[in-house]
Every structure is written in C-alpha cells, then in structure tokens.
Motif scaffolding. Sequence first.
Motif, mmCIF file in Angstrom:
data_model
loop_
_atom_site.group_PDB
_atom_site.id
_atom_site.type_symbol
_atom_site.label_atom_id
_atom_site.label_comp_id
_atom_site.label_asym_id
_atom_site.label_seq_id
_atom_site.Cartn_x
_atom_site.Cartn_y
_atom_site.Cartn_z
ATOM 1 N N ASN A 10 0.907 -1.139 -0.021
ATOM 2 C CA ASN A 10 0.023 -0.124 0.037
ATOM 3 C C ASN A 10 1.095 1.203 -0.038
ATOM 4 O O ASN A 10 1.559 1.606 0.893
ATOM 5 C CB ASN A 10 -0.956 -0.147 1.217
ATOM 6 C CG ASN A 10 -1.812 1.083 1.265
ATOM 7 O OD1 ASN A 10 -1.933 1.783 0.212
ATOM 8 N ND2 ASN A 10 -2.706 1.173 2.428
ATOM 9 N N ASP A 70 1.315 4.997 0.222
ATOM 10 C CA ASP A 70 0.451 6.066 0.556
ATOM 11 C C ASP A 70 1.350 7.298 0.410
ATOM 12 O O ASP A 70 1.548 8.050 1.476
ATOM 13 C CB ASP A 70 -0.016 6.028 1.850
ATOM 14 C CG ASP A 70 -1.326 6.606 2.285
ATOM 15 O OD1 ASP A 70 -1.715 7.487 1.285
ATOM 16 O OD2 ASP A 70 -1.735 6.577 3.286
ATOM 17 N N ASP A 80 -10.004 -2.007 5.009
ATOM 18 C CA ASP A 80 -9.730 -2.853 3.730
ATOM 19 C C ASP A 80 -10.775 -4.248 3.978
ATOM 20 O O ASP A 80 -10.095 -5.288 4.196
ATOM 21 C CB ASP A 80 -8.435 -3.268 3.559
ATOM 22 C CG ASP A 80 -7.572 -1.909 3.247
ATOM 23 O OD1 ASP A 80 -8.080 -1.205 2.486
ATOM 24 O OD2 ASP A 80 -6.455 -1.785 3.860
ATOM 25 N N ARG A 135 -7.953 -1.964 -5.767
ATOM 26 C CA ARG A 135 -8.727 -1.237 -4.739
ATOM 27 C C ARG A 135 -10.014 -1.262 -5.246
ATOM 28 O O ARG A 135 -11.177 -1.271 -4.384
ATOM 29 C CB ARG A 135 -8.310 0.280 -4.622
ATOM 30 C CG ARG A 135 -8.747 0.820 -3.547
ATOM 31 C CD ARG A 135 -8.098 2.213 -3.040
ATOM 32 N NE ARG A 135 -6.810 2.334 -2.779
ATOM 33 C CZ ARG A 135 -6.444 1.823 -1.792
ATOM 34 N NH1 ARG A 135 -7.424 1.391 -0.468
ATOM 35 N NH2 ARG A 135 -4.969 1.780 -1.400
ATOM 36 N N LYS A 136 -10.631 -0.932 -6.337
ATOM 37 C CA LYS A 136 -11.891 -1.184 -6.976
ATOM 38 C C LYS A 136 -12.451 -2.752 -7.193
ATOM 39 O O LYS A 136 -13.899 -2.584 -7.872
ATOM 40 C CB LYS A 136 -11.903 -0.164 -8.259
ATOM 41 C CG LYS A 136 -11.784 1.450 -7.855
ATOM 42 C CD LYS A 136 -11.937 2.334 -9.004
ATOM 43 C CE LYS A 136 -11.433 3.605 -8.993
ATOM 44 N NZ LYS A 136 -11.750 4.564 -9.755
ATOM 45 N N PHE A 159 0.369 -3.646 -6.155
ATOM 46 C CA PHE A 159 -0.138 -2.428 -5.407
ATOM 47 C C PHE A 159 -1.429 -2.233 -5.137
ATOM 48 O O PHE A 159 -2.300 -2.797 -5.790
ATOM 49 C CB PHE A 159 0.559 -1.338 -6.067
ATOM 50 C CG PHE A 159 1.882 -1.245 -5.934
ATOM 51 C CD1 PHE A 159 2.766 -1.212 -5.145
ATOM 52 C CD2 PHE A 159 2.500 -1.536 -7.370
ATOM 53 C CE1 PHE A 159 4.027 -0.978 -5.146
ATOM 54 C CE2 PHE A 159 3.754 -1.515 -7.581
ATOM 55 C CZ PHE A 159 4.670 -1.389 -6.663
ATOM 56 N N PHE A 160 -1.822 -1.761 -3.990
ATOM 57 C CA PHE A 160 -3.195 -1.660 -3.475
ATOM 58 C C PHE A 160 -4.177 -0.758 -4.666
ATOM 59 O O PHE A 160 -5.163 -1.231 -4.945
ATOM 60 C CB PHE A 160 -3.298 -0.892 -2.177
ATOM 61 C CG PHE A 160 -3.192 -1.936 -1.097
ATOM 62 C CD1 PHE A 160 -2.357 -2.756 -0.862
ATOM 63 C CD2 PHE A 160 -3.834 -1.565 0.056
ATOM 64 C CE1 PHE A 160 -2.128 -3.527 0.140
ATOM 65 C CE2 PHE A 160 -3.878 -2.325 0.895
ATOM 66 C CZ PHE A 160 -3.039 -3.678 1.210
ATOM 67 N N SER A 161 -3.458 0.057 -5.130
ATOM 68 C CA SER A 161 -4.162 0.846 -6.133
ATOM 69 C C SER A 161 -4.454 0.007 -7.511
ATOM 70 O O SER A 161 -5.490 0.458 -8.093
ATOM 71 C CB SER A 161 -3.189 1.949 -6.853
ATOM 72 O OG SER A 161 -1.986 1.628 -7.351
#
Length: 329
Positions: A67, A69, A134, A106-107, A101-103
């Motif tokens: 993640n 940030d 999360d 994420r959706k 990566f979380f990005s």
Amino acid sequence: MVSIKDVAKRAGVAISTVSKVLNDYPNVSDKTKKKVNEAVEELNFVPNSVAAALSSKQSGRVAILLNLDNARQAVDEINMQCLAGAIKQAMELNLDVITVFFSMIRKMSMEEIVRYLRSQSITGLVIFGISKDDKVLHSLAASGNFKIVTVEAPLVNEHTSCVWVNQAQAQYEVAKKTIEENGSKSILYLAGRKNSYVAEERLKGIRRLAGELELPLLVRNGDFSELEARKHTFRYARKKDVVVCASDLMAIGAMKALIEMDIFRPVCGFDGITLMGYAGKQMNTVRQDFNEIAARAVTELKRLLEGGTGEEIIIAHQMIRMQYLDVIK
C-alpha cells in the motif's frame, strides 16, 4: 480432477468462453461471467497454471501486496525496505514473486481479486499495510483461497499468519524511557490513523503507561502526518511536558514545531527511519528492522504453502536514540 471442460458444461458455455472469463478478457457479458464464476466456485476448479505451480518443486508463485500512500508520506523508506527484504528472501527460498499495489485492485470485488491472482498463478500473498477499512482484503484472508501473511495486521486463521513487533509494548517502552530521562509530568500523545491496527496497539501502550505513572494524557490524532503533528504541537505542547509520537514522521513534525516555538519538550518517535537523523535534535525511537520483518513474512508464507497453519509471529524491536552520525556512516 475438475477440468475446464467440466466448468464449461456446468455453466452452459463454450470452453473458450470459460478461458476468456478466467483471463479477464474484455467483451464478455456480466451474465456470462457470473455463470462461469459460479461454476468455478461450485466445482472448486483450479486453473492449470495454478495447479502446475502447486505441483512443481517450487512452493508456488507469490505476490507482495503493498500500500503506497505517497499522498501522506514524505518518504517511502519503510515500503522500500519491506519490498527489498521480501524479494531477497523469496529468491533465497526459490519462490517466484511479483509485486502488486493496492491501487491496482482497490476497486475490485473479492471475486475479481481472486480471478486476477489466479490468472497470475499466485498461490500465496504477503500483504503490507492492510487497515481495518480494507474489508475486501479481510474477506480474502478469511476465504482460504490463498495462503496469506499480513504484516502489522493481526489477521490469523488456518490459512493466514501475521508478523509484527509488539506494538503496545514498544510504545510503552520508548515513552517510559523518554519520560524518565526528562522527569516529565504530563503527556501530549500524537496517535496514528484511527483505522490502523498499529495505531490502535500503540495507543494501548501509552494509555497503560500514563495509567501506571498517573500522568495526565492528552491524545490527538496525528494521522501519521508530519503536518498534522506540527499543527497539534503548536496548539498543545506549551501545556505538556513531553510529546510522544506514534511515528517518526510525526516526531519530526513535532520537533520542528518546537524549534520554531523556541521551547524545549522531549519528543520520541516510532519506526527508526533514516530521516530521524536529520530532525535537528536527537530523539528516542523504536527501531523496527523492516528487512527482517519482510523476510520473516516470506519465510512464514512458505511454511503455510507447505501445509502449516496460521499463527502470530512477534519480531524483536530495539530502543535507539537516532542521531545524524548514525545515518551518514
């Protein structure tokens, strides 16, 4: 063994359609995707690529989930140490590894994440930076679809382990050392994010210490942000004797603010990042060896992949006083 042909038959579609759904091809209707995914779940189908990884001499292909940030952090030293430690250990253990990566997810729903990871032949994950918010990743850890090791998140079940330091004890120790060295009588505590597991544990540590020493404790949410710590220090530090921070970045913000205010208050941090050496004043902090933590997480993941069950693993921490000469050697 269930085959892709069995999935196609159960879903009432062509084998090529099943392949397209499993590999996230475009131009497949949601209705068709739903039928195929339901068939996959009902038959407990494992794609050939995943089966091959499971049956190979290697323990499988694993993903390092990070993640990043950057919107809140001045530096990403911790993530880079974790990534370096994890990849080095994976290579030594003969594990094929990729970084996610979380990005990137994420959706996605949990089902979409499972399909994506399976399409990459992933059999296990090390997850850094998971928070209480999360929920999809929590569901993934609970599902048993993959072997998982979380770093700094106490998620433990048959398929999931966690690796971290004793956050509450470490916060207690560094704050007590700083208070005793300076004879402080009241505490301003700058906590981390409300949805963070480590912030919650560190808050428990400072509350225990304040209770034992019978010292007034003012807690403010610093959000692991240098800027927020600076604001709170300007507002509250004159009436408190010590500033205890739940991260080094906040400690730097607090110290810089105190220098501008031209008053002295002892400050302590948490993590042991290199930037602490450039803060202008020496400060006590908790050093976590993030390379070691990440390497231990990968080793634990390999154990799970080989049939082990999940457990909590506590890594040792150190009390240090960070200074400029320490970071330029």
